[in-house]
Design a protein around this motif. Structure first.
Motif, PDB file in Angstrom:
ATOM      1  N   SER A 247       0.807  -1.214   0.000  1.00 33.17           N
ATOM      2  CA  SER A 247       0.000   0.000   0.000  1.00 33.17           C
ATOM      3  C   SER A 247       0.845   1.271   0.000  1.00 33.17           C
ATOM      4  N   TYR A 248       2.135   1.153   0.267  1.00 32.64           N
ATOM      5  CA  TYR A 248       2.986   2.342   0.185  1.00 32.64           C
ATOM      6  C   TYR A 248       3.774   2.282  -1.107  1.00 32.64           C
ATOM      7  N   ARG A 249       3.166   2.644  -2.205  1.00 25.27           N
ATOM      8  CA  ARG A 249       3.773   2.391  -3.509  1.00 25.27           C
ATOM      9  C   ARG A 249       5.150   2.954  -3.805  1.00 25.27           C
ATOM     10  N   THR A 250       5.268   4.269  -3.846  1.00 25.12           N
ATOM     11  CA  THR A 250       6.543   4.860  -4.297  1.00 25.12           C
ATOM     12  C   THR A 250       7.698   4.466  -3.409  1.00 25.12           C
TER      13      THR A 250
ATOM     14  N   ARG B 215       8.171  14.998   8.898  1.00 28.50           N
ATOM     15  CA  ARG B 215       7.001  14.168   8.582  1.00 28.50           C
ATOM     16  C   ARG B 215       5.847  14.475   9.517  1.00 28.50           C
ATOM     17  N   THR B 216       6.151  14.627  10.812  1.00 30.11           N
ATOM     18  CA  THR B 216       5.058  14.866  11.740  1.00 30.11           C
ATOM     19  C   THR B 216       4.642  16.327  11.775  1.00 30.11           C
ATOM     20  N   GLY B 217       5.411  17.174  11.138  1.00 31.93           N
ATOM     21  CA  GLY B 217       5.051  18.584  11.136  1.00 31.93           C
ATOM     22  C   GLY B 217       5.651  19.346  12.298  1.00 31.93           C
TER      23      GLY B 217
ATOM     24  N   ASN C 267      17.383  14.454   4.690  1.00 30.95           N
ATOM     25  CA  ASN C 267      16.231  14.440   5.583  1.00 30.95           C
ATOM     26  C   ASN C 267      15.158  15.418   5.132  1.00 30.95           C
ATOM     27  N   LEU C 268      15.619  16.556   4.594  1.00 26.52           N
ATOM     28  CA  LEU C 268      14.650  17.561   4.170  1.00 26.52           C
ATOM     29  C   LEU C 268      13.774  17.063   3.025  1.00 26.52           C
TER      30      LEU C 268
ATOM     31  N   ILE D  77       8.850  13.570   0.071  1.00 26.08           N
ATOM     32  CA  ILE D  77       8.659  12.126   0.101  1.00 26.08           C
ATOM     33  C   ILE D  77       8.252  11.729   1.507  1.00 26.08           C
ATOM     34  N   ILE D  78       7.133  11.047   1.626  1.00 27.07           N
ATOM     35  CA  ILE D  78       6.610  10.780   2.964  1.00 27.07           C
ATOM     36  C   ILE D  78       7.512   9.841   3.751  1.00 27.07           C
ATOM     37  N   GLU D  79       7.858   8.721   3.151  1.00 25.02           N
ATOM     38  CA  GLU D  79       8.668   7.730   3.853  1.00 25.02           C
ATOM     39  C   GLU D  79      10.087   7.828   3.354  1.00 25.02           C
TER      40      GLU D  79
END
Lengths: 329, 274, 273
Positions: free
Chosen positions: B28-31, C95-97, C173-174, C179-181
């Motif tokens: 579910s986490y594609r990219t 990521r968490t803001g 890191n920035l 990119i979320i993950e």
């Protein structure tokens, strides 16, 4: 004592003690010698099949530690514990088929997946017959009103929805004993009510034994026929809620905000007027849960004045405990 | 009340269900999944490159030339990648302990270690296996190998028991984690250090290193010994070539220690044993 | 009415550095564990590289046995300071803001984190840096210069190397703004940077095409550069050139970092993060 007897009590605890040695972490030099913290102190009680017990006490009183020993997570320092007749440490896996546990703060569900899949996985984990699993899941989903959330990933559920799901998950394999550790914490009033009703119905139908730890007196009132209270790891009370209230003399307080200020209110039997604020707008009435209920008192008050708003203050557990000690109980 | 004896839904059903769930969750986490795969493949290639550069600069090192290094790396890294797939995520145990979520596993009717082993099946670790397998296959092609029963036996033994050795090392590390919550890096010395040492021609090791990585943390069995056996090369007196047939014993030794450390660690966590 | 302070402008950054130092000093067990791992890797690396030098007849790409020993133990010793592992602290904040809070403080975000990291790196010399070199000297042997100049210049080079490493990690890191993950990217960064900076194999050993690739990246300036300067492999004028190159990369990566901060911040505001 390792063969499960069908009549074995749900929980049988004798002389249970658990101490923790508190070490200074490695990093500090000049370390103090290890201190022993007694988390559970010579606890003895028995919970028979079908009972519903509230296990209460202040934070740090030893409730979680007791539950960990009942479920086999911690090994007792001394004493004996048997859960549905099994030794929770030595026979953990066998025990897991027969008990269900809900930890209020921790989840047993699969975070990223739709709720439905958590139930499917748990059915496989408990090796339930597929037909039985389907039937049981539908029953629970219907009674807990979760049909709309089945396809939502667990991490997107609200707290109320998640707690219902956790309880369903714990009951999926129809355990004989259900242990709930702070299940209603953070829930809104409506959710709490529904959850309580569900548990009552479930018990009535399946005879499940219930052990509940909570800080909410409403939970206790509604769900438990018996209360065990611990303080500093020792059992300080074992009896009914009315008995506890009688022993302790702890009272609930009804706080009413009136439409027009009133200097005094009529007196009611068993009710003590604690005081008023805002020049007679807000009144605090302490009542004994044995003599009257909040609803009855409110009706009585409303016959004389117009009530705009109300609140109920519960006796704090710490307060009750303190009173128990003062009463020498 | 339901019968407490578990219904016959298959002994493996619980494990299969959890693994499939993990795979679904990751898709579910594609990219980031694709970047993970790319990263894992790159790691494999770069790790090979590190050994290759040194050997390439001198032609032959410790009796192994560049083509032999393909086998050395391919076998040892495949064993490591497979072992990592099976047990690498056990390094999350301190996180579970801190969050209190380790207790959840206690409430389920499967053995704790088994549950933890399948709790986090990472698809990206498969990518690392692919890189290693590619290097190995190239090595098969470029080397002058006599393909007889003995060769096949050595290769099979190296890959299967080599995987067992590395998986066992990760379990050792996990058992120690119960004691060393902040000392996770300690176990890297023999898990990742072992992988590093396994990919080097062990004939250049000093005596203490040979004892350490040959007999205590026996990663030499995953790459060097099989390579020498397959290519019928000479090996130093500390690591006789017949030793390769003891690979199963090496795996047994690692797992015996691993299960012991696991039991001690769990007992420590539960507060049992005084 | 502004509150006039007598504190100089670098005062908060000095504070951050001290905090970083002190924080690192608390993890004694982790430091000891790190040293052990360092040493194990070091022994293997030394065995392999020294065998290579011997196989090459005594010198390999300008390294003698003593020179390669110096490379091995200096690189192991510096590893703690240069910190190539992609730790996600800043990325997590993005990521968490939480990073929005950082932007409201009257200190430069990049500078503050840099100062903290320099403090942390400084501490690592005590449990990891010096002991690694000592152990190397006592076991495999290593050749270090007997004059002070390489060490003086080396200190500067090391400072620049640590700074450069931090700036690169910061920039990676920035990417968390977009990119979320970031774990995959960070792992990729860790592998590529540790390879090209000369951690596993000295850069002078690279074949020409790989050396060219490495030269186009800031990575050799993180670790290989300070090692070369301290060990005396490059001397006097060449060393100045090496340090000059490090300065160049520090400037470039710092600038990239600032661009990422500005654009990332803008993205945060647009999103209402």
């Amino acid at each position: 004592m390792s063969e499960p007897e069908p009549d074995a009590p749900a929980i049988d605890i004798a002389g249970l003690t658990r101490t923790f040695g508190v070490r200074r972490p490695l990093r500090r030099r000049g370390a103090e010698p290890a201190r022993q913290v007694v988390a559970v102190d010579d606890l003895t009680f028995r919970v028979e099949r079908g009972e519903s017990v509230g296990y209460i006490g202040a934070n740090g009183a030893g409730k979680s530690t007791t539950i960990k020993m009942i479920t086999g997570i911690l090994v007792p320092t001394s004493g004996i514990v048997r859960t549905v007749g099994l030794d929770p440490v030595r026979q953990r896996r066998r025990l897991a088929y027969r008990i269900g546990v809900v930890f209020g703060q921790r989840t047993q569900l699969w975070w990223d997946l739709p709720l439905r899949e958590s139930f499917e996985i748990l059915a496989a984990i408990h090796r339930l017959d597929p037909a039985v699993a389907t039937r049981r899941t539908s029953e629970l989903v219907e009674r807990l009103e979760m049909a709309s959330t089945l396809h939502t990933p667990v991490r997107q559920l609200s707290l109320g929805q998640r707690m219902r799901a956790e309880i369903a998950a714990a009951l999926l394999h129809s355990p004989e004993l259900l242990i709930l550790d702070e299940p209603t914490i953070g829930l809104d009033v409506l959710s709490k009510l529904r959850l309580r009703e569900f548990l009552i119905a479930e018990r009535a139908e399946h005879g499940t034994t219930l052990l509940l730890t909570t800080h909410d007196m409403g939970d206790i009132e509604r769900l438990c026929d018996r209360i065990l209270m611990v303080d500093h790891g020792a059992l300080v009370y074992d009896g009914s809620l009315p008995g506890l209230v009688r022993t302790v003399g702890a009272r609930r307080v009804l706080v009413v905000d009136l439409a027009t200020p009133a200097g005094t209110l009529p007196t009611f039997p068993g009710v003590e007027h604690l005081g008023s604020q805002g020049g007679g707008i807000r009144h605090r009435l302490a009542f004994d849960a044995e003599t009257t209920t909040a609803a009855a008192l409110l009706t009585a008050v409303a016959e004389h004045v117009t009530v705009l708003d109300l609140a109920i203050e519960e006796p704090a557990i710490e307060d009750v405990v303190r009173r128990i000690y003062q009463a020498g109980g | 009340m339901a019968d407490s004896v578990p219904a016959a839904a298959g002994r493996l059903a619980p494990y299969v269900a959890v693994v499939r769930a993990r795979i679904r969750a990751q898709r579910s986490y594609r990219t980031s999944f694709r970047i993970d795969l790319l990263g894992s493949a790159a790691i494999g290639v770069i790790e090979f490159g590190e050994v290759w550069i040194v050997v390439h600069s001198v032609g032959t090192l410790g009796g192994l030339n560049v083509r032999a290094i393909l086998l050395l790396f391919g076998l040892s890294n495949l064993a490591f990648a497979s072992g990592n797939l099976i047990a690498g995520h056990l390094d999350q145990i301190p996180t579970y302990i801190r969050a209190g979520t380790l207790d959840t596993f206690y409430l389920r009717p499967q053995p704790l270690l088994a549950q933890l082993l399948i709790s986090d099946f990472q698809l990206r670790r498969l990518a690392r296996m692919t890189a290693a397998t590619t290097v190995l296959v190239v090595g098969f092609g470029l080397n002058d190998i006599v393909w007889d029963v003995r060769t096949v036996a050595v290769i099979t033994m190296a890959v299967t028991f080599g995987t067992a050795i590395f998986a066992g090392l990760f379990v050792c590390a996990a058992g120690l984690q119960f004691y060393l919550i902040n000392g996770a890096e300690l176990t890297n010395a023999f898990t990742y250090g072992g992988a590093y040492a396994a990919g080097q021609p062990a004939s250049v090791f000093t005596r203490p290193l040979t004892l350490f990585f040959g007999y205590l943390v026996p990663v030499v069995f995953t790459g060097y010994l099989p390579t020498v056996a397959i290519l019928r090369l000479d090996s130093p007196p500390g690591l006789p070539s017949w030793l390769v047939w003891c690979t199963p014993l090496a795996a047994l030794w690692v797992w015996a220690v691993a299960l012991l450390l696991w039991r001690l660690g769990v007992r420590h966590y539960q507060g049992g044993g005084g | 009415m502004s509150i006039a302070t007598a504190a100089p402008i670098w005062a908060p950054y000095w504070r951050f550095a001290r905090a970083g130092f002190r924080r690192e000093s608390r993890y004694r067990l982790a430091a000891a564990a790190g040293l052990l791992t360092n040493v194990v890797f070091g022994f293997v690396k030394a065995a392999v590289l020294m065998a290579a030098v011997e196989a090459a007849g005594g010198t390999l790409a300008g390294y003698t046995a003593g020179g390669i020993g110096a490379y091995v133990w200096l690189s192991q010793g510096m590893y703690g300071a240069i910190q190539l592992t992609g730790d996600a602290e800043i990325g997590d904040r993005v990521r968490t803001g939480d990073v929005a809070v950082d932007f409201t403080r009257p200190v430069d975000v990049q500078g503050a984190h840099l100062a903290t990291d320099l403090g942390r790196a400084a501490f690592t010399f005590i449990p990891r840096g010096i002991p690694s070199v000592l152990i190397g000297a006592l076991t495999t042997g290593l050749a270090l210069p007997m004059v002070p100049l390489p060490y003086l210049l080396g200190a500067v080079s090391l400072f620049l190397g640590v700074t450069l490493s931090f700036l690169c990690r910061f920039a990676v890191n920035l990417l968390g703004f977009w990119i979320i993950e970031t774990r995959g990217v960070r792992t990729l960064y860790m592998v590529i940077s540790s390879f090209l900076c000369g951690l596993f194999v000295p850069v002078p050993l690279f074949p020409p095409w790989l050396a060219a690739i490495a030269a186009a990246t800031p990575f050799p300036s993180m670790m290989q550069a300070p090692i070369d300067v301290v060990s005396g492999r490059v001397s006097a004028l060449d060393a100045l050139g090496v340090v000059g190159l490090q300065c160049f990369w520090v400037f470039v990566i710092a600038a990239i970092g600032r661009v990422l901060i500005v654009t990332g911040r803008r993205k945060l505001e647009v999103q209402g993060g």
